[in-house]
Design a protein around this motif. Structure first.
Motif, PDB file in Angstrom:
ATOM      1  N   CYS A 208       0.872  -1.171   0.000  1.00  0.00           N
ATOM      2  CA  CYS A 208       0.000   0.000   0.000  1.00  0.00           C
ATOM      3  C   CYS A 208       0.908   1.220   0.000  1.00  0.00           C
ATOM      4  CB  CYS A 208      -0.916  -0.009   1.223  1.00  0.00           C
ATOM      5  SG  CYS A 208      -2.146   1.309   1.201  1.00  0.00           S
ATOM      6  N   HIS A 209       0.856   2.003  -1.091  1.00  0.00           N
ATOM      7  CA  HIS A 209       1.857   3.057  -1.264  1.00  0.00           C
ATOM      8  C   HIS A 209       1.257   4.222  -2.035  1.00  0.00           C
ATOM      9  CE1 HIS A 209       6.010   4.570  -1.594  1.00  0.00           C
ATOM     10  NE2 HIS A 209       5.736   4.871  -2.851  1.00  0.00           N
ATOM     11  N   ASN A 210       1.253   5.384  -1.425  1.00  0.00           N
ATOM     12  CA  ASN A 210       0.859   6.636  -2.077  1.00  0.00           C
ATOM     13  C   ASN A 210      -0.434   6.528  -2.880  1.00  0.00           C
ATOM     14  OD1 ASN A 210       3.124   7.751  -0.999  1.00  0.00           O
ATOM     15  ND2 ASN A 210       4.163   8.178  -2.923  1.00  0.00           N
ATOM     16  N   GLY A 211      -1.477   6.044  -2.232  1.00  0.00           N
ATOM     17  CA  GLY A 211      -2.781   6.036  -2.859  1.00  0.00           C
ATOM     18  C   GLY A 211      -3.108   4.828  -3.708  1.00  0.00           C
ATOM     19  N   PHE A 212      -2.246   3.825  -3.709  1.00  0.00           N
ATOM     20  CA  PHE A 212      -2.509   2.603  -4.462  1.00  0.00           C
ATOM     21  C   PHE A 212      -2.313   1.382  -3.572  1.00  0.00           C
ATOM     22  CE2 PHE A 212      -1.876   5.437  -8.019  1.00  0.00           C
ATOM     23  CZ  PHE A 212      -2.717   4.936  -8.998  1.00  0.00           C
ATOM     24  N   LEU A 213      -3.110   0.368  -3.839  1.00  0.00           N
ATOM     25  CA  LEU A 213      -2.948  -0.935  -3.197  1.00  0.00           C
ATOM     26  C   LEU A 213      -2.668  -1.959  -4.285  1.00  0.00           C
ATOM     27  CD1 LEU A 213      -3.250  -3.038  -0.867  1.00  0.00           C
ATOM     28  CD2 LEU A 213      -5.698  -3.121  -1.457  1.00  0.00           C
ATOM     29  N   ALA A 214      -1.526  -2.645  -4.176  1.00  0.00           N
ATOM     30  CA  ALA A 214      -1.182  -3.724  -5.111  1.00  0.00           C
ATOM     31  C   ALA A 214      -1.013  -5.003  -4.293  1.00  0.00           C
ATOM     32  CB  ALA A 214       0.101  -3.396  -5.863  1.00  0.00           C
ATOM     33  N   PHE A 215      -1.592  -6.102  -4.768  1.00  0.00           N
ATOM     34  CA  PHE A 215      -1.433  -7.367  -4.061  1.00  0.00           C
ATOM     35  C   PHE A 215      -1.505  -8.525  -5.041  1.00  0.00           C
ATOM     36  CE2 PHE A 215      -5.905  -6.268  -3.985  1.00  0.00           C
ATOM     37  CZ  PHE A 215      -6.586  -7.447  -4.238  1.00  0.00           C
ATOM     38  N   ASN A 216      -0.901  -9.630  -4.644  1.00  0.00           N
ATOM     39  CA  ASN A 216      -0.931 -10.813  -5.495  1.00  0.00           C
ATOM     40  C   ASN A 216      -1.287 -12.042  -4.669  1.00  0.00           C
ATOM     41  OD1 ASN A 216       1.830 -11.042  -4.306  1.00  0.00           O
ATOM     42  ND2 ASN A 216       1.962 -12.807  -5.679  1.00  0.00           N
ATOM     43  N   PRO A 229      -1.840 -29.722  -8.349  1.00  0.00           N
ATOM     44  CA  PRO A 229      -2.129 -28.943  -9.559  1.00  0.00           C
ATOM     45  C   PRO A 229      -1.174 -27.758  -9.699  1.00  0.00           C
ATOM     46  CG  PRO A 229      -3.699 -28.420  -7.840  1.00  0.00           C
ATOM     47  CD  PRO A 229      -2.861 -29.557  -7.318  1.00  0.00           C
ATOM     48  N   LYS A 230      -1.019 -27.285 -10.918  1.00  0.00           N
ATOM     49  CA  LYS A 230      -0.202 -26.098 -11.155  1.00  0.00           C
ATOM     50  C   LYS A 230      -0.956 -24.847 -10.670  1.00  0.00           C
ATOM     51  CE  LYS A 230       3.285 -28.156 -13.126  1.00  0.00           C
ATOM     52  NZ  LYS A 230       3.633 -27.953 -14.535  1.00  0.00           N
ATOM     53  N   LEU A 231      -0.202 -23.789 -10.425  1.00  0.00           N
ATOM     54  CA  LEU A 231      -0.769 -22.558  -9.866  1.00  0.00           C
ATOM     55  C   LEU A 231      -0.719 -21.407 -10.861  1.00  0.00           C
ATOM     56  CD1 LEU A 231       0.931 -22.628  -6.334  1.00  0.00           C
ATOM     57  CD2 LEU A 231      -1.238 -23.655  -7.021  1.00  0.00           C
ATOM     58  N   GLU A 232      -1.572 -20.416 -10.627  1.00  0.00           N
ATOM     59  CA  GLU A 232      -1.536 -19.159 -11.354  1.00  0.00           C
ATOM     60  C   GLU A 232      -1.333 -18.026 -10.356  1.00  0.00           C
ATOM     61  OE1 GLU A 232      -4.378 -20.100 -15.225  1.00  0.00           O
ATOM     62  OE2 GLU A 232      -5.183 -18.924 -13.550  1.00  0.00           O
ATOM     63  N   ASN A 233      -0.480 -17.083 -10.706  1.00  0.00           N
ATOM     64  CA  ASN A 233      -0.148 -15.957  -9.840  1.00  0.00           C
ATOM     65  C   ASN A 233      -0.872 -14.722 -10.364  1.00  0.00           C
ATOM     66  OD1 ASN A 233       1.012 -14.105  -8.127  1.00  0.00           O
ATOM     67  ND2 ASN A 233       3.114 -14.452  -8.799  1.00  0.00           N
ATOM     68  N   ASN A 234      -1.759 -14.164  -9.561  1.00  0.00           N
ATOM     69  CA  ASN A 234      -2.583 -13.019  -9.961  1.00  0.00           C
ATOM     70  C   ASN A 234      -2.104 -11.748  -9.280  1.00  0.00           C
ATOM     71  OD1 ASN A 234      -5.360 -14.230 -11.301  1.00  0.00           O
ATOM     72  ND2 ASN A 234      -4.392 -15.635  -9.869  1.00  0.00           N
ATOM     73  N   LEU A 235      -2.005 -10.660 -10.054  1.00  0.00           N
ATOM     74  CA  LEU A 235      -1.643  -9.359  -9.509  1.00  0.00           C
ATOM     75  C   LEU A 235      -2.818  -8.401  -9.719  1.00  0.00           C
ATOM     76  CD1 LEU A 235       0.498  -7.398  -8.295  1.00  0.00           C
ATOM     77  CD2 LEU A 235       1.186  -6.890 -10.650  1.00  0.00           C
ATOM     78  N   ILE A 236      -3.228  -7.730  -8.651  1.00  0.00           N
ATOM     79  CA  ILE A 236      -4.345  -6.794  -8.674  1.00  0.00           C
ATOM     80  C   ILE A 236      -3.860  -5.447  -8.150  1.00  0.00           C
ATOM     81  CG2 ILE A 236      -6.710  -6.347  -7.918  1.00  0.00           C
ATOM     82  CD1 ILE A 236      -6.559  -8.951  -9.419  1.00  0.00           C
ATOM     83  N   VAL A 237      -4.308  -4.355  -8.782  1.00  0.00           N
ATOM     84  CA  VAL A 237      -3.974  -3.010  -8.307  1.00  0.00           C
ATOM     85  C   VAL A 237      -5.261  -2.207  -8.172  1.00  0.00           C
ATOM     86  CG1 VAL A 237      -2.688  -0.886  -8.731  1.00  0.00           C
ATOM     87  CG2 VAL A 237      -1.718  -3.086  -9.445  1.00  0.00           C
ATOM     88  N   TYR A 238      -5.432  -1.569  -7.025  1.00  0.00           N
ATOM     89  CA  TYR A 238      -6.557  -0.671  -6.765  1.00  0.00           C
ATOM     90  C   TYR A 238      -6.047   0.751  -6.562  1.00  0.00           C
ATOM     91  CZ  TYR A 238     -10.401  -4.012  -6.126  1.00  0.00           C
ATOM     92  OH  TYR A 238     -11.394  -4.952  -6.329  1.00  0.00           O
ATOM     93  N   ARG A 239      -6.833   1.691  -7.081  1.00  0.00           N
ATOM     94  CA  ARG A 239      -6.567   3.097  -6.779  1.00  0.00           C
ATOM     95  C   ARG A 239      -7.403   3.477  -5.564  1.00  0.00           C
ATOM     96  NH1 ARG A 239      -7.834   5.445 -11.363  1.00  0.00           N
ATOM     97  NH2 ARG A 239      -5.723   5.775 -12.143  1.00  0.00           N
ATOM     98  N   ASP A 249      -4.077  -8.933 -13.719  1.00  0.00           N
ATOM     99  CA  ASP A 249      -3.452  -9.804 -14.721  1.00  0.00           C
ATOM    100  C   ASP A 249      -2.928 -11.063 -14.041  1.00  0.00           C
ATOM    101  OD1 ASP A 249      -2.584 -10.681 -17.164  1.00  0.00           O
ATOM    102  OD2 ASP A 249      -0.913  -9.280 -17.339  1.00  0.00           O
ATOM    103  N   VAL A 250      -2.877 -12.125 -14.814  1.00  0.00           N
ATOM    104  CA  VAL A 250      -2.201 -13.345 -14.377  1.00  0.00           C
ATOM    105  C   VAL A 250      -0.747 -13.195 -14.787  1.00  0.00           C
ATOM    106  CG1 VAL A 250      -2.064 -15.848 -14.572  1.00  0.00           C
ATOM    107  CG2 VAL A 250      -4.298 -14.723 -14.654  1.00  0.00           C
ATOM    108  N   ILE A 251       0.134 -13.047 -13.812  1.00  0.00           N
ATOM    109  CA  ILE A 251       1.533 -12.769 -14.130  1.00  0.00           C
ATOM    110  C   ILE A 251       2.397 -14.025 -14.110  1.00  0.00           C
ATOM    111  CG2 ILE A 251       1.313 -10.397 -13.299  1.00  0.00           C
ATOM    112  CD1 ILE A 251       2.841 -11.226 -10.790  1.00  0.00           C
ATOM    113  N   SER A 262       6.832 -11.326  -5.756  1.00  0.00           N
ATOM    114  CA  SER A 262       6.550 -11.345  -7.195  1.00  0.00           C
ATOM    115  C   SER A 262       6.550  -9.960  -7.830  1.00  0.00           C
ATOM    116  CB  SER A 262       5.182 -11.998  -7.458  1.00  0.00           C
ATOM    117  OG  SER A 262       5.181 -13.341  -7.056  1.00  0.00           O
ATOM    118  N   PHE A 263       6.506  -8.910  -7.004  1.00  0.00           N
ATOM    119  CA  PHE A 263       6.465  -7.557  -7.536  1.00  0.00           C
ATOM    120  C   PHE A 263       7.094  -6.617  -6.515  1.00  0.00           C
ATOM    121  CE2 PHE A 263       2.805  -8.032  -4.884  1.00  0.00           C
ATOM    122  CZ  PHE A 263       2.516  -6.776  -4.369  1.00  0.00           C
TER     123      PHE A 263
END
Length: 287
Positions: A208-216, A229-239, A249-251, A262-263
């Motif tokens: 959570c940084h300067n008005g944005f939230l990014a999480f995976n 099973p294999k996994l998928e890594n998802n990255l989400i960003v909120y303003r 996106d699935v990164i 991951s980021f």
């Protein structure tokens, strides 16, 4: 690839396709990012350096005469220090190659010593002999030997402590582990909204940084019948504070396990490696 900005969507400012798996990233001075790539099938390691603001490659696909048993030791100011190994398949590092981050040109090489730490314009290296270790102070730019410590390493131990205290790294924000009970209620609600009902694997990480939230978060592929099973890594960003999702996106796809860190954020970007091979910069702030 340059970005277009709308109120509800962000796209990458730039991408860099490395051609093989990006193994390590380190930041140099003057807004540069240095990377190490590894092609395990062909046993080839290579290196690149990008201009952070544009993603332009200052140089790429740098290979040494030893193409596999090499790696990034450190980035000191604007010099990339690479290491070899004392023996293949052994973890002990040996040798130093100094590469100019701006051009990719080799500044100097010393195959006899091993990197210890850096301080100002000096590389502190060592060499082990029978029952004793000798320390060396080497000029960062030229590789010229400045001083040998063959009777006592006390001075270098003190210098190492001082270097750690004075170390100045480019400002980078790394993700934290998300714990719902400890997180801000409004932020936790957004994370729960995105992950509720999904079969998660591993930890959720966030910044959570300067008005944005990014999480995976990692989810199990629903169409995968393998065990595990294999996994998928998802990255989400909120303003924030609008609580508007501006990127998703699935990164990472077909992952064998949870991938931490991951980021990261290096203002004005959040950076991540997509599908292990594509370094991607998403601009969140205008400057």
């Amino acid at each position: 690839m340059f970005s277009f900005l709308r109120s509800d969507h962000l796209s990458p400012e730039w991408t860099f396709s490395a051609g093989s798996i990006i193994w390590r990233l380190m930041l140099a001075q003057h807004g540069r990012v240095v990377g190490e790539c590894r092609d395990s099938e062909n046993k080839v390691a290579s290196f690149f350096c990008l201009e952070m603001s544009t993603g332009k490659a200052l140089w790429r696909d740098l290979r040494l005469d030893e193409q596999w048993w090499v790696g990034i030791e450190a980035v000191q100011k604007d010099v990339v220090l690479l290491h070899a190994f004392a023996k293949p398949d052994m973890p002990e590092h040996k040798g130093i190659r100094a590469i100019d981050a701006a051009s990719g040109a080799q500044l100097w090489r010393n195959d006899d010593v091993s990197y210890w730490f850096g301080h100002d314009d000096r590389v502190i290296a060592y060499r082990d002999f029978f029952e004793r270790r000798v320390g060396y102070e080497i000029d960062l730019q030229s590789g010229v030997l400045l001083k040998t410590h063959d009777t006592s390493l006390e001075e270098l131990h003190a210098l190492r402590y001082q270097a750690a205290e004075e170390q100045s790294l480019p400002e980078v924000t790394l993700p934290e582990i998300f714990v719902e009970e400890e997180a801000d209620a409004a932020l936790a609600a957004l994370v729960v909204k995105e992950t509720k009902g999904k079969e998660l694997s591993g930890k959720i990480e966030y910044i959570c940084h300067n008005g944005f939230l990014a999480f995976n978060f990692h989810v199990q592929r629903r169409d995968d019948t393998r065990v595990p099973p294999k996994l998928e890594n998802n990255l989400i960003v909120y303003r924030l504070p609008e609580k508007k999702r501006v990127f998703a996106d699935v990164i990472g796809r077909n992952l064998r396990g949870y991938v931490p860190d991951s980021f990261f954020v290096k203002h004005p970007f959040v950076l991540f490696i997509k599908d292990q091979r594509v370094l991607t910069a998403l601009r969140l702030w205008k400057s």
